[in-house]
Design a protein around this motif. Structure first.
Motif, PDB file in Angstrom:
ATOM      1  N   TYR A  64       0.818  -1.213   0.000  1.00  0.00           N
ATOM      2  CA  TYR A  64       0.000   0.000   0.000  1.00  0.00           C
ATOM      3  C   TYR A  64       0.856   1.270   0.000  1.00  0.00           C
ATOM      4  CZ  TYR A  64      -3.376  -3.469   1.670  1.00  0.00           C
ATOM      5  OH  TYR A  64      -4.156  -4.589   1.807  1.00  0.00           O
ATOM      6  N   ILE A  65       0.226   2.342  -0.439  1.00  0.00           N
ATOM      7  CA  ILE A  65       0.852   3.669  -0.460  1.00  0.00           C
ATOM      8  C   ILE A  65      -0.116   4.662   0.175  1.00  0.00           C
ATOM      9  CG2 ILE A  65       1.702   5.550  -1.933  1.00  0.00           C
ATOM     10  CD1 ILE A  65       2.254   3.407  -4.085  1.00  0.00           C
ATOM     11  N   ALA A  66       0.400   5.546   1.028  1.00  0.00           N
ATOM     12  CA  ALA A  66      -0.411   6.630   1.593  1.00  0.00           C
ATOM     13  C   ALA A  66      -0.207   7.873   0.738  1.00  0.00           C
ATOM     14  CB  ALA A  66      -0.017   6.912   3.045  1.00  0.00           C
ATOM     15  N   SER A  67      -1.270   8.317   0.091  1.00  0.00           N
ATOM     16  CA  SER A  67      -1.198   9.463  -0.826  1.00  0.00           C
ATOM     17  C   SER A  67      -1.985  10.637  -0.255  1.00  0.00           C
ATOM     18  CB  SER A  67      -1.764   9.061  -2.196  1.00  0.00           C
ATOM     19  OG  SER A  67      -1.778  10.161  -3.075  1.00  0.00           O
ATOM     20  N   VAL A  68      -1.333  11.785  -0.114  1.00  0.00           N
ATOM     21  CA  VAL A  68      -2.011  12.997   0.353  1.00  0.00           C
ATOM     22  C   VAL A  68      -2.679  13.670  -0.834  1.00  0.00           C
ATOM     23  CG1 VAL A  68      -1.732  15.265   1.421  1.00  0.00           C
ATOM     24  CG2 VAL A  68      -0.387  13.313   2.260  1.00  0.00           C
ATOM     25  N   GLU A  69      -3.989  13.821  -0.745  1.00  0.00           N
ATOM     26  CA  GLU A  69      -4.783  14.406  -1.822  1.00  0.00           C
ATOM     27  C   GLU A  69      -5.387  15.725  -1.355  1.00  0.00           C
ATOM     28  OE1 GLU A  69      -4.789  13.041  -4.745  1.00  0.00           O
ATOM     29  OE2 GLU A  69      -3.766  11.185  -4.157  1.00  0.00           O
ATOM     30  N   GLU A  70      -5.977  16.472  -2.272  1.00  0.00           N
ATOM     31  CA  GLU A  70      -6.607  17.736  -1.901  1.00  0.00           C
ATOM     32  C   GLU A  70      -7.960  17.885  -2.572  1.00  0.00           C
ATOM     33  OE1 GLU A  70      -3.742  20.663  -3.008  1.00  0.00           O
ATOM     34  OE2 GLU A  70      -4.404  20.731  -5.083  1.00  0.00           O
ATOM     35  N   ARG A  71      -8.870  18.460  -1.809  1.00  0.00           N
ATOM     36  CA  ARG A  71     -10.224  18.741  -2.283  1.00  0.00           C
ATOM     37  C   ARG A  71     -10.314  20.243  -2.503  1.00  0.00           C
ATOM     38  NH1 ARG A  71     -12.543  17.141   1.975  1.00  0.00           N
ATOM     39  NH2 ARG A  71     -12.519  14.957   1.347  1.00  0.00           N
ATOM     40  N   VAL A  72     -10.478  20.679  -3.730  1.00  0.00           N
ATOM     41  CA  VAL A  72     -10.436  22.101  -4.067  1.00  0.00           C
ATOM     42  C   VAL A  72     -11.820  22.586  -4.478  1.00  0.00           C
ATOM     43  CG1 VAL A  72      -9.377  23.860  -5.512  1.00  0.00           C
ATOM     44  CG2 VAL A  72      -8.038  21.872  -4.811  1.00  0.00           C
ATOM     45  N   MET A  73     -12.249  23.689  -3.858  1.00  0.00           N
ATOM     46  CA  MET A  73     -13.492  24.349  -4.252  1.00  0.00           C
ATOM     47  C   MET A  73     -13.238  25.836  -4.380  1.00  0.00           C
ATOM     48  SD  MET A  73     -16.385  22.500  -1.895  1.00  0.00           S
ATOM     49  CE  MET A  73     -17.657  23.518  -2.654  1.00  0.00           C
ATOM     50  N   ILE A  74     -13.980  26.496  -5.233  1.00  0.00           N
ATOM     51  CA  ILE A  74     -13.812  27.928  -5.438  1.00  0.00           C
ATOM     52  C   ILE A  74     -14.132  28.670  -4.146  1.00  0.00           C
ATOM     53  CG2 ILE A  74     -14.659  29.939  -6.718  1.00  0.00           C
ATOM     54  CD1 ILE A  74     -15.249  28.054  -9.048  1.00  0.00           C
ATOM     55  N   VAL A  85      -8.403   2.067  -1.061  1.00  0.00           N
ATOM     56  CA  VAL A  85      -9.000   1.118  -0.116  1.00  0.00           C
ATOM     57  C   VAL A  85      -9.437   1.798   1.178  1.00  0.00           C
ATOM     58  CG1 VAL A  85      -7.722  -0.819  -1.059  1.00  0.00           C
ATOM     59  CG2 VAL A  85      -6.763   0.445   0.858  1.00  0.00           C
ATOM     60  N   THR A  86      -8.818   2.939   1.515  1.00  0.00           N
ATOM     61  CA  THR A  86      -9.156   3.655   2.745  1.00  0.00           C
ATOM     62  C   THR A  86      -8.988   5.145   2.530  1.00  0.00           C
ATOM     63  OG1 THR A  86      -8.261   1.796   4.033  1.00  0.00           O
ATOM     64  CG2 THR A  86      -8.695   3.846   5.230  1.00  0.00           C
ATOM     65  N   VAL A  87      -9.925   5.923   3.053  1.00  0.00           N
ATOM     66  CA  VAL A  87      -9.813   7.385   3.079  1.00  0.00           C
ATOM     67  C   VAL A  87      -9.691   7.815   4.540  1.00  0.00           C
ATOM     68  CG1 VAL A  87     -11.017   9.567   2.682  1.00  0.00           C
ATOM     69  CG2 VAL A  87     -11.071   7.776   0.932  1.00  0.00           C
ATOM     70  N   ILE A  88      -8.716   8.671   4.822  1.00  0.00           N
ATOM     71  CA  ILE A  88      -8.521   9.226   6.165  1.00  0.00           C
ATOM     72  C   ILE A  88      -8.771  10.723   6.096  1.00  0.00           C
ATOM     73  CG2 ILE A  88      -6.953   9.516   8.113  1.00  0.00           C
ATOM     74  CD1 ILE A  88      -5.363   7.125   7.031  1.00  0.00           C
ATOM     75  N   GLU A  89      -9.736  11.179   6.847  1.00  0.00           N
ATOM     76  CA  GLU A  89     -10.096  12.601   6.891  1.00  0.00           C
ATOM     77  C   GLU A  89      -9.781  13.176   8.275  1.00  0.00           C
ATOM     78  OE1 GLU A  89     -11.345  14.487   4.486  1.00  0.00           O
ATOM     79  OE2 GLU A  89     -12.489  13.224   3.089  1.00  0.00           O
ATOM     80  N   VAL A  90      -9.215  14.374   8.301  1.00  0.00           N
ATOM     81  CA  VAL A  90      -9.110  15.172   9.527  1.00  0.00           C
ATOM     82  C   VAL A  90     -10.082  16.334   9.361  1.00  0.00           C
ATOM     83  CG1 VAL A  90      -7.637  16.558  11.017  1.00  0.00           C
ATOM     84  CG2 VAL A  90      -6.713  14.490   9.920  1.00  0.00           C
ATOM     85  N   VAL A  91     -11.120  16.341  10.177  1.00  0.00           N
ATOM     86  CA  VAL A  91     -12.228  17.279   9.990  1.00  0.00           C
ATOM     87  C   VAL A  91     -11.785  18.711  10.275  1.00  0.00           C
ATOM     88  CG1 VAL A  91     -14.573  17.843  10.723  1.00  0.00           C
ATOM     89  CG2 VAL A  91     -13.854  15.452  10.587  1.00  0.00           C
ATOM     90  N   SER A  92     -12.257  19.647   9.453  1.00  0.00           N
ATOM     91  CA  SER A  92     -11.963  21.072   9.601  1.00  0.00           C
ATOM     92  C   SER A  92     -13.225  21.846   9.981  1.00  0.00           C
ATOM     93  CB  SER A  92     -11.399  21.632   8.290  1.00  0.00           C
ATOM     94  OG  SER A  92     -10.045  21.280   8.141  1.00  0.00           O
ATOM     95  N   PRO A  93     -13.065  23.099  10.423  1.00  0.00           N
ATOM     96  CA  PRO A  93     -14.235  23.902  10.807  1.00  0.00           C
ATOM     97  C   PRO A  93     -15.265  24.046   9.694  1.00  0.00           C
ATOM     98  CG  PRO A  93     -12.250  24.933  11.640  1.00  0.00           C
ATOM     99  CD  PRO A  93     -11.802  23.789  10.769  1.00  0.00           C
ATOM    100  N   ILE A  94     -14.819  24.186   8.434  1.00  0.00           N
ATOM    101  CA  ILE A  94     -15.802  24.375   7.363  1.00  0.00           C
ATOM    102  C   ILE A  94     -16.606  23.103   7.108  1.00  0.00           C
ATOM    103  CG2 ILE A  94     -14.443  26.180   6.247  1.00  0.00           C
ATOM    104  CD1 ILE A  94     -13.743  24.128   4.076  1.00  0.00           C
ATOM    105  N   ASN A  95     -16.088  21.946   7.568  1.00  0.00           N
ATOM    106  CA  ASN A  95     -16.848  20.699   7.443  1.00  0.00           C
ATOM    107  C   ASN A  95     -17.924  20.592   8.508  1.00  0.00           C
ATOM    108  OD1 ASN A  95     -13.664  19.084   7.002  1.00  0.00           O
ATOM    109  ND2 ASN A  95     -14.928  20.002   5.411  1.00  0.00           N
ATOM    110  N   LYS A  96     -17.817  21.427   9.561  1.00  0.00           N
ATOM    111  CA  LYS A  96     -18.728  21.323  10.703  1.00  0.00           C
ATOM    112  C   LYS A  96     -19.664  22.521  10.807  1.00  0.00           C
ATOM    113  CE  LYS A  96     -17.247  19.418  14.456  1.00  0.00           C
ATOM    114  NZ  LYS A  96     -16.524  19.150  15.721  1.00  0.00           N
ATOM    115  N   ALA A  97     -19.630  23.408   9.810  1.00  0.00           N
ATOM    116  CA  ALA A  97     -20.512  24.580   9.783  1.00  0.00           C
ATOM    117  C   ALA A  97     -21.319  24.562   8.493  1.00  0.00           C
ATOM    118  CB  ALA A  97     -19.690  25.865   9.881  1.00  0.00           C
ATOM    119  N   ALA A  98     -22.560  25.022   8.573  1.00  0.00           N
ATOM    120  CA  ALA A  98     -23.429  25.044   7.393  1.00  0.00           C
ATOM    121  C   ALA A  98     -22.795  25.865   6.277  1.00  0.00           C
ATOM    122  CB  ALA A  98     -24.791  25.620   7.766  1.00  0.00           C
ATOM    123  N   GLY A  99     -22.855  25.342   5.054  1.00  0.00           N
ATOM    124  CA  GLY A  99     -22.292  26.067   3.915  1.00  0.00           C
ATOM    125  C   GLY A  99     -21.711  25.111   2.904  1.00  0.00           C
ATOM    126  N   PRO A 100     -21.128  25.646   1.829  1.00  0.00           N
ATOM    127  CA  PRO A 100     -20.617  24.799   0.745  1.00  0.00           C
ATOM    128  C   PRO A 100     -19.498  23.867   1.174  1.00  0.00           C
ATOM    129  CG  PRO A 100     -19.959  27.103   0.434  1.00  0.00           C
ATOM    130  CD  PRO A 100     -20.980  27.088   1.521  1.00  0.00           C
TER     131      PRO A 100
END
Length: 236
Positions: A41-51, A71-86
């Motif tokens: 396996y390889i651990a690859s750091v990816e990015e989710r980009v939005m305008i 096979v696995t996604v690892i997320e570290v939750v951020s404030p924008i993931n926990k507040a209403a909005g895009p």
């Protein structure tokens, strides 16, 4: 140099600091688990980009034996993931897509503020008890209705837990406390945070007093580093 606190440093949740903490933590986690993943396996750091939304980094574990399948996604939750909005909308869309696939999902939430990305039932909350931080693991299996939940309060050390791979391969262990400790040291956060000010988001008075006492002891133990003053780059 050890951190001032046995677990999460609540001052690292400051909105000005968290973007850097998040980015560093993602990279450190990938580095720590990499030796246990090889050679398959390889651990690859990816990015989710939005305008108009800061880049969101996460980790994908790729299977070399299956044409680099995720096979696995690892997320570290951020404030924008926990507040209403895009930002939350996009996170929840990606989360739903992952849960509908054959990919394991690991979510690490080290933020006290905001709405949790998992809607815990009253029964679950009663079983778990009070907590400030939580790691949830959803393994790919028929139904995907069960979560492994590791909940910690402020004064607890962060957990070591297993990150799932393809059966029958064993989980790879992640020491989350060690990961945060490396982030703290590499980012010199002991020299950047205004520990003499109340945490943001705020703590209840007993926890703020406990935080103050640990920081005072830490400064005393490292007087050669701090001298007669403690400076910070975090605005009021």
């Amino acid at each position: 140099m050890a951190m001032p606190f046995p677990g999460m440093d609540p001052c690292l949740e400051h909105p000005v600091l968290w973007t850097g903490v998040h980015s560093r933590l993602i990279n450190v986690i990938a580095q720590l688990i990499a030796p246990g993943l090889r050679p398959r396996y390889i651990a690859s750091v990816e990015e989710r980009v939005m305008i108009d939304i800061p880049t969101q980094h996460y980790i994908e574990i790729l299977d070399r034996y299956q044409d680099l399948k995720v096979v696995t996604v690892i997320e570290v939750v951020s404030p924008i993931n926990k507040a209403a909005g895009p930002g939350r909308d996009e996170y929840m869309r990606k989360r739903k897509s992952t849960l509908q696939s054959s990919t394991h999902l690991v979510e690490i939430d080290l933020l006290r503020r905001g709405t949790r990305v998992i809607d815990f039932t009253d029964e679950q909350l009663e079983t778990i008890g009070p907590f400030d931080y939580v790691v949830t693991i959803n393994r790919f299996q028929p139904g995907r209705s069960q979560y492994e939940i590791i909940a910690k309060q402020l004064r607890n050390p962060l957990p070591t837990f297993g990150i799932p791979l393809v059966a029958p391969d064993p989980d790879v262990a992640l020491d989350l406390q060690a990961a945060l400790g490396r982030v703290y040291e590499d980012g010199s956060y002991m020299l950047r945070v205004h520990y003499e000010r109340p945490c943001s988001p705020s703590l209840v008075e007993p926890d703020q007093q406990w935080t103050d006492e640990l920081w005072t002891a830490y400064k005393s133990q490292h007087s050669d580093l701090f001298g007669s003053s403690t400076r910070s780059q975090v605005p009021a």
